[in-house]
Design an enzyme around this catalytic site. Structure first.
Site, PDB file in Angstrom:
ATOM      1  N   ARG A   1       0.848  -1.189   0.000  1.00  0.00           N
ATOM      2  CA  ARG A   1       0.000   0.000   0.000  1.00  0.00           C
ATOM      3  C   ARG A   1       0.882   1.238   0.000  1.00  0.00           C
ATOM      4  O   ARG A   1       2.050   1.162   0.376  1.00  0.00           O
ATOM      5  CB  ARG A   1      -0.890  -0.001   1.236  1.00  0.00           C
ATOM      6  N   THR A   2       0.300   2.349  -0.433  1.00  0.00           N
ATOM      7  CA  THR A   2       1.044   3.598  -0.406  1.00  0.00           C
ATOM      8  C   THR A   2       1.296   4.002   1.044  1.00  0.00           C
ATOM      9  O   THR A   2       0.350   4.145   1.815  1.00  0.00           O
ATOM     10  CB  THR A   2       0.246   4.704  -1.110  1.00  0.00           C
ATOM     11  N   GLN A   3       2.569   4.154   1.398  1.00  0.00           N
ATOM     12  CA  GLN A   3       2.874   4.557   2.767  1.00  0.00           C
ATOM     13  C   GLN A   3       3.522   5.929   2.811  1.00  0.00           C
ATOM     14  O   GLN A   3       3.620   6.534   3.859  1.00  0.00           O
ATOM     15  CB  GLN A   3       3.813   3.539   3.402  1.00  0.00           C
TER      16      GLN A   3
END
Lengths: 247, 262
Positions: free
Chosen positions: B38-40
């Site tokens: 996921r985009t972190q």
């Protein structure tokens, strides 16, 4: 058609002994009964025009459009069953969207036409479906310039400089052949298209009709939009004048 | 069978045990969980966007820099985007997420166009749409890492709205994202508030230009090259890049700002 009634016309999935598919030919008959649609490919754009027969005075003016947009830069005019035409337009839109999602670029007209014709052709293969009762004129302006095609009920698709389908197709073609399409501007082509639609309309046999016209070109910034009201009424006026001189 | 449906790794549907899956002691374990990312954090980023209302509509400004961390990686990136003829959006945050949103919006605009019913998306509808998309993504724990300003004019009424990666929204007559919300917003409020209906175009342009200048002096992720978009009843107009000339002589005597002398 002497072989009609021999049992080979009941299914689109069966050839007749002399190699024809009658259901496809009957689909063409459905097109021949419908109001004329024409398309002109000229110097800087495309003009589409349709003779929309109004079969009841109770219908709202401009309702049931027969020219639809496939993408910002592509228009589609149909002749034949209106509902089939809407289905094809919807499919063409999906194809244009799918192309843009995949390649992040505006779809070439040729690509949409080739995909749409495969869809139409698939409906000539099975006994469970009937072929489309429409001939479709697809016009658009892409990176290669103005493009014009016809997709027939058989699924065959050819490119044209001038296209005509429907009841008045023969007369319309003769008139289009007289034009110098490569030298016309889209604005001039609007006038010619209106004139031809008025000319091919047979007011002895048919009821009222509406002239539907759209264009794509430099003047529209490459967008497929209806011809503006003032130009539309000017074209209609000139078409009626030309008709009186013609007779 | 389950063709085309999401896979469920808790069930060994084709009896591939023990090849594909370990026996499940206790709770089910997703073998692919470590493969899901996921985009972190944002990667290539844009900094502040500013926007104000003025007499004829709205005006928005954003510089043309896309940074890679603290590196000024791309210096000619347009961060203002027209949505139809009545709306403009400006993006700060992750530039690839912004490009993804541009794709979504372009498809939306095309769908409205091909419907051919004469209706076009209004600015507040674009704002609401973006809010729904960004909120849905944060709810999947996979946000689109942007703070966006949406501005436009529809039927003579100006609209200015903010939406960010959490799906938070608000509207005001002056808006700013990122560092600009700290540095430029007070300046914009002082210059614009109560005067939204009378502010002439050239003054609105001057206010934004001066705020962009202040931001360039204070924000280390900014550039002295920016664009101004204006939306009026006549439509959207996004300017060519404007380059500010800057003076650094004042920094000489300031410790911790210019070159160190001691």
């Amino acid at each position: 058609m002497t072989s009609i009634g021999t049992g080979y016309d009941l299914s689109a999935s069966t050839y007749s002994p002399d190699g024809r598919i009658f259901q496809v030919e009957y689909a063409n008959k459905a097109v021949e009964n419908s109001g004329t649609a024409i398309g002109l490919r000229v110097k800087d754009g495309i003009v589409l025009a349709v003779e929309k027969i109004v079969h009841s005075k109770l219908l709202v003016p401009d309702a049931n459009r027969r020219i639809q947009s496939v993408d910002k830069h592509i228009g589609l005019a149909t002749s034949g069953f209106q509902a089939d035409g809407r289905n094809l337009a919807s499919r063409a839109r999906d194809e244009a969207t799918s192309y843009r999602d995949m390649y992040r670029a505006q779809s070439p007209v040729k690509e949409v036409v080739s995909r749409l014709s495969m869809y139409v052709q698939a409906y000539t293969l099975y006994s469970s479906v009937r072929p489309f009762g429409v001939s479709t004129i697809i016009g658009g302006v892409d990176s290669t310039g103005p493009q014009l095609f016809i997709v027939e009920p058989s699924g065959v698709a050819y490119g044209y400089f001038g296209a005509a389908v429907g009841k008045g197709k023969q007369l319309a073609k003769t008139e289009i052949e007289k034009l110098k399409l490569a030298e016309l501007s889209t604005r001039e082509a609007v006038m010619e298209a209106a004139r031809i639609i008025y000319l091919v309309h047979d007011d002895q046999k048919e009821k009222d009709f509406e002239l539907e016209m759209t264009w794509i070109g430099d003047e529209t910034n490459g967008l497929h939009i209806p011809v503006p009201k003032d130009l539309h009424s000017e074209a209609e006026r000139k078409a009626k004048e030309a008709l009186e001189n013609f007779e | 069978m389950s063709w085309g449906r999401p896979r469920n790794d808790a069930v060994d549907m084709f009896n591939t045990y023990p090849l594909n899956q370990r026996a499940q002691h206790g709770h089910a374990h997703d073998n692919f969980a470590e493969g899901v990312q996921r985009t972190q954090q944002p990667i290539v980023t844009g900094t502040s966007v500013l926007a104000i209302k003025y007499k004829d509509g709205i005006m928005m400004a954003a510089d043309t820099l896309a940074s890679y961390g603290s590196l000024a990686r791309f210096k000619n990136i347009q961060r203002l985007h027209a949505v139809g003829d009545t709306t403009v959006i400006g993006a700060s945050g992750d530039m690839s997420d912004f490009q993804y949103l541009q794709g979504l919006l372009d498809e939306l605009v095309t769908d409205e166009f091909t419907a051919g019913d004469g209706n076009a998306l209004a600015p507040h509808e674009v704002h609401e749409y973006l809010a729904r998309v960004l909120y849905a993504r944060r709810s999947k724990m996979n946000p689109l890492w942007n703070a966006l300003l949406v501005g436009g004019v529809r039927d003579g009424a100006p609209f200015l709205g903010y939406v960010d990666l959490l799906g938070t929204t608000y509207q005001a007559s002056t808006l700013a994202t990122g560092y600009g919300a700290h540095i430029a917003l007070p300046l914009l409020r002082q210059a614009v508030e109560t005067r939204e209906d009378s502010l002439p175009e050239d003054e609105a342009r001057r206010i934004l230009t001066e705020s962009m200048r202040v931001l360039f002096y204070r924000d280390a992720r900014s550039l002295n090259k920016f664009q101004i978009a204006k939306v009026t009843a006549a439509g959207v107009d996004i300017s060519e890049p404007i380059v500010l000339d800057t003076h650094w002589s004042f920094a000489e005597g300031i410790r911790g700002y210019g070159a160190q002398t001691q």
